[in-house]
Design an enzyme around this catalytic site. Structure first.
Site, PDB file in Angstrom:
ATOM      1  N   ASN A 146      10.303  -7.473  -3.605  1.00 39.91           N
ATOM      2  CA  ASN A 146      11.404  -7.792  -2.682  1.00 39.91           C
ATOM      3  C   ASN A 146      11.092  -8.923  -1.707  1.00 39.91           C
ATOM      4  O   ASN A 146      11.972  -9.315  -0.939  1.00 39.91           O
ATOM      5  CB  ASN A 146      11.865  -6.528  -1.936  1.00 39.91           C
ATOM      6  N   GLU A 244       1.430  -0.859   3.431  1.00 39.23           N
ATOM      7  CA  GLU A 244       2.751  -1.104   4.037  1.00 39.23           C
ATOM      8  C   GLU A 244       3.773  -0.485   3.097  1.00 39.23           C
ATOM      9  O   GLU A 244       4.033  -1.026   2.020  1.00 39.23           O
ATOM     10  CB  GLU A 244       3.014  -2.611   4.167  1.00 39.23           C
ATOM     11  N   CYS A 278      12.270  -2.889   3.325  1.00 37.59           N
ATOM     12  CA  CYS A 278      11.572  -1.712   3.854  1.00 37.59           C
ATOM     13  C   CYS A 278      11.990  -1.449   5.296  1.00 37.59           C
ATOM     14  O   CYS A 278      11.951  -0.317   5.760  1.00 37.59           O
ATOM     15  CB  CYS A 278      10.071  -1.929   3.775  1.00 37.59           C
ATOM     16  N   GLU A 454      -0.335  -5.344   9.797  1.00 41.83           N
ATOM     17  CA  GLU A 454      -0.517  -6.713   9.326  1.00 41.83           C
ATOM     18  C   GLU A 454      -0.059  -7.685  10.408  1.00 41.83           C
ATOM     19  O   GLU A 454       0.623  -7.292  11.348  1.00 41.83           O
ATOM     20  CB  GLU A 454       0.279  -6.952   8.033  1.00 41.83           C
TER      21      GLU A 454
HETATM   22  P1  NAD Z   1       6.133  -0.235  -6.158  1.00 40.89           P
HETATM   23  O1  NAD Z   1       5.270   0.661  -5.348  1.00 40.89           O
HETATM   24  O2  NAD Z   1       6.732   0.274  -7.386  1.00 40.89           O
HETATM   25  O3  NAD Z   1       5.298  -1.525  -6.605  1.00 40.89           O
HETATM   26  C1  NAD Z   1       4.640  -2.349  -5.689  1.00 40.89           C
HETATM   27  C2  NAD Z   1       3.458  -3.002  -6.370  1.00 40.89           C
HETATM   28  O4  NAD Z   1       2.521  -1.994  -6.742  1.00 40.89           O
HETATM   29  C3  NAD Z   1       3.825  -3.731  -7.668  1.00 40.89           C
HETATM   30  O5  NAD Z   1       3.039  -4.896  -7.766  1.00 40.89           O
HETATM   31  C4  NAD Z   1       3.432  -2.725  -8.719  1.00 40.89           C
HETATM   32  O6  NAD Z   1       3.119  -3.308  -9.969  1.00 40.89           O
HETATM   33  C5  NAD Z   1       2.196  -2.098  -8.102  1.00 40.89           C
HETATM   34  N1  NAD Z   1       1.852  -0.765  -8.613  1.00 40.89           N
HETATM   35  C6  NAD Z   1       2.667   0.132  -9.231  1.00 40.89           C
HETATM   36  N2  NAD Z   1       1.956   1.235  -9.584  1.00 40.89           N
HETATM   37  C7  NAD Z   1       0.685   1.028  -9.167  1.00 40.89           C
HETATM   38  C8  NAD Z   1      -0.517   1.807  -9.230  1.00 40.89           C
HETATM   39  N3  NAD Z   1      -0.546   3.011  -9.796  1.00 40.89           N
HETATM   40  N4  NAD Z   1      -1.629   1.298  -8.690  1.00 40.89           N
HETATM   41  C9  NAD Z   1      -1.637   0.092  -8.086  1.00 40.89           C
HETATM   42  N5  NAD Z   1      -0.531  -0.704  -8.006  1.00 40.89           N
HETATM   43  C10 NAD Z   1       0.610  -0.234  -8.546  1.00 40.89           C
HETATM   44  O7  NAD Z   1       7.219  -0.821  -5.160  1.00 40.89           O
HETATM   45  P2  NAD Z   1       8.406  -1.840  -5.506  1.00 40.89           P
HETATM   46  O8  NAD Z   1       9.459  -1.084  -6.213  1.00 40.89           O
HETATM   47  O9  NAD Z   1       7.859  -3.072  -6.122  1.00 40.89           O
HETATM   48  O10 NAD Z   1       8.880  -2.239  -4.036  1.00 40.89           O
HETATM   49  C11 NAD Z   1       9.773  -1.471  -3.312  1.00 40.89           C
HETATM   50  C12 NAD Z   1       9.045  -0.602  -2.318  1.00 40.89           C
HETATM   51  O11 NAD Z   1       8.211  -1.391  -1.485  1.00 40.89           O
HETATM   52  C13 NAD Z   1       9.968   0.119  -1.361  1.00 40.89           C
HETATM   53  O12 NAD Z   1       9.594   1.468  -1.234  1.00 40.89           O
HETATM   54  C14 NAD Z   1       9.779  -0.591  -0.041  1.00 40.89           C
HETATM   55  O13 NAD Z   1      10.045   0.159   1.096  1.00 40.89           O
HETATM   56  C15 NAD Z   1       8.365  -1.009  -0.132  1.00 40.89           C
HETATM   57  N6  NAD Z   1       8.127  -2.155   0.759  1.00 40.89           N
HETATM   58  C16 NAD Z   1       7.422  -1.975   1.903  1.00 40.89           C
HETATM   59  C17 NAD Z   1       7.231  -3.022   2.766  1.00 40.89           C
HETATM   60  C18 NAD Z   1       6.441  -2.866   4.040  1.00 40.89           C
HETATM   61  O14 NAD Z   1       5.958  -3.867   4.539  1.00 40.89           O
HETATM   62  N7  NAD Z   1       6.293  -1.695   4.585  1.00 40.89           N
HETATM   63  C19 NAD Z   1       7.764  -4.263   2.472  1.00 40.89           C
HETATM   64  C20 NAD Z   1       8.479  -4.419   1.297  1.00 40.89           C
HETATM   65  C21 NAD Z   1       8.649  -3.348   0.443  1.00 40.89           C
END
Ligand code: NAD
Length: 471
Positions: A146, A244, A278, A454
């Site tokens: 995102n 995060e 997020c 961060e």
């Molecule tokens: P996701 O957790 O599915 O994936 C995020 C990243 O983690 C991707 O690169 C993915 O390939 C990787 N990943 C997936 N499984 C993994 C594993 N088992 N081990 C290590 N890495 C793995 O999240 P998403 O769908 O890409 O993003 C949306 C989510 O991100 C939402 O929940 C949102 O709230 C969160 N988000 C948080 C912030 C913040 O700063 N707090 C900012 C943006 C998005």
């Protein structure tokens, strides 16, 4: 069709050992626009080994050398600004103005990190002890779709500022954006191995990073579920973690709020980044005695937030990133109705004037109770829930009755009173009356929204380990 068939290891674009091809889509049309060849565990280990080899020299760099590297990375990305904006629109579907902001943010974080490093004491005298802030080693950086370029840049900037090296595992769904960023960084000419980039699946490349004993820290942005699994596997080797994660942020409307001023704040906070944020303010707490008035005001304000073609400058809300994300948002809209919430605007299906893309109607539920699923779970789409309350104390109680604690918002005429409410909300950041973001302030969450912070000095602290020498 664009094909991304290389990963970046030890200062060079190389063919991955992994052979799986993964489709990339334009979310505004649902068309396949490219493919990325995914790296695997072997590629990840090669990248970690390169980062490990580069670490001793990087750890010895001076502050001024690191500042120079940050400047070069920022300048290199600036030259690809237009390409990056185009890739963000095409592959992610962010509306034009948001795409430009996203590219500029990815550029600006290098300047911000440099400012932080400039004012940061890497050596301190504490009593009789000489304390040095030591870099950690190889850091694994894992980013979501995102805001993939901004997260890559923000995390890499802190790695460089701290004197560590890294392996970046970008979102597999953002490979066209990653490729532009990688090409730009290559032009910056940093020493080989300082940063490496491996496209791949989370449960393959991300999992290897999280368990590999040569990785000292993981900085992850993504979902709470994935964060939990990373935390578990990081424990075996005592990796440092910055997580995060998700949010379900409250937007508290005080009973003295001027709705004309508050509504754009509410809708920008709720629908920013097409609701795929997020930090989205998705639980709107409204004083019951002004509920009808607020409902009319927000309905009137919705006209300024049309959903549709991200290339149309009038559009505020682009498509969801994927079919899966679209289905997820639709299912929450169905669930909200089934739970008895009242649909004030939007609903299931696509907005008028859109066809194949993963577009969602900007949707607002009212008469929501805080125990409903649509008030508890992160939807990650343009779906907002209005929850009525009676007193300031009750508003704070509802705001804090959540597993999350990433962000919060307060709107009110009496700023002291709004500030008092802000002080009682358990969240990493609170914004009052649409105040601009302070980018050097700590960013991160309480509770299930994550661990650590961060940006700024708090962000840099998280990449350094103090070492005290006496005598
Ligand atoms: P996701 O957790 O599915 O994936 C995020 C990243 O983690 C991707 O690169 C993915 O390939 C990787 N990943 C997936 N499984 C993994 C594993 N088992 N081990 C290590 N890495 C793995 O999240 P998403 O769908 O890409 O993003 C949306 C989510 O991100 C939402 O929940 C949102 O709230 C969160 N988000 C948080 C912030 C913040 O700063 N707090 C900012 C943006 C998005």
């Amino acid at each position: 069709m664009k094909i991304v068939d290389s990963i970046y290891i030890d200062g060079a674009f190389v063919a991955p050992h992994g052979a799986e091809m993964f489709d990339l889509h334009n979310p505004a049309t649902a068309d396949v626009i490219g493919q990325v060849r995914l790296g695997d565990e072997e590629d990840t280990r090669a990248a970690i080994a390169a980062a490990k080899r580069a670490f001793p020299e990087m750890a010895r760099t001076s502050k001024s050398q690191r500042l120079e590297m940050l400047a070069r990375l920022g300048e290199a990305l600036t030259t690809r600004r237009e390409d990056l904006i185009e890739a963000v629109i095409e592959e992610y579907g962010a509306p034009i103005s948001r795409s430009a902001w996203m590219a500029d943010h990815a550029i600006n974080v290098f300047r911000l990190a440099a400012q932080t490093l400039e004012g940061y004491e890497l050596e301190r005298q504490i009593g009789t002890a000489r304390v040095t802030m030591e870099p950690l080693g190889v850091v694994g950086l894992i980013t979501p779709w995102n805001a993939n370029p901004g997260f890559i840049a923000g995390k890499l900037a802190m790695v460089i500022a701290s004197g560590s090296t890294c392996v970046i595992k970008p979102s597999e769904m953002s490979a066209l954006q990653t490729q532009i960023v990688a090409e730009a960084f290559h032009e910056a000419g940093l020493p080989a191995g300082v940063y490496n980039i491996v496209n791949g699946r989370g449960d393959v490349v991300g999992a290897e990073l999280s368990r590999n004993p040569d990785v000292a820290k993981i900085s992850f942005t993504g979902s709470t579920a994935t964060g939990r699994s990373i935390l578990r596997s990081a424990a075996d080797t005592f990796k440092r973690v910055t997580l995060e994660l998700g949010g379900k942020s409250p937007m508290v409307i005080m009973d003295d709020a001027d709705f004309e001023a508050a509504i754009p704040f509410v809708l920008n906070s709720g629908f920013g980044n097409s609701g795929q944020a997020c930090i989205a303010g998705t639980r709107i707490l409204v004083p019951s005695r002004r509920l009808g008035e607020f409902e009319a005001a927000i309905q009137a304000g919705l006209g300024a937030f049309p959903s549709g073609d991200p290339r149309d400058p009038a559009i505020a809300i682009g498509p969801m990133v994927s079919r899966r994300q679209w289905d997820r948002v639709q299912s929450y809209i169905r669930q909200g109705q089934a739970e008895g919430a009242r649909l004030l605007a939007g609903g299931e299906g696509r907005p008028d004037g859109t066809s194949d893309g993963w577009f969602v109607k900007p949707t607002i539920f009212t008469d929501v109770r805080n125990d409903m699923v649509i008030a508890r779970e992160e939807i990650f789409g343009p779906v907002l829930a209005i929850i009525p309350y009676e007193t300031d104390a009750q508003a704070v109680e509802i705001a804090n009755d959540t597993d999350y604690g990433l962000h919060a918002y307060v709107a009110g005429a009496d700023e002291d009173r709004a500030r008092r409410v802000a002080e009682r909300i358990v969240a990493g950041r609170v914004i009052i009356n649409g105040a601009p973001m302070e980018m050097s302030a700590p960013f991160g969450g309480f509770k299930h929204s994550g661990i650590g912070r961060e940006y700024g000095t708090f962000g840099l602290d998280a990449y350094l380990e103090p070492k005290a020498v006496m005598g």
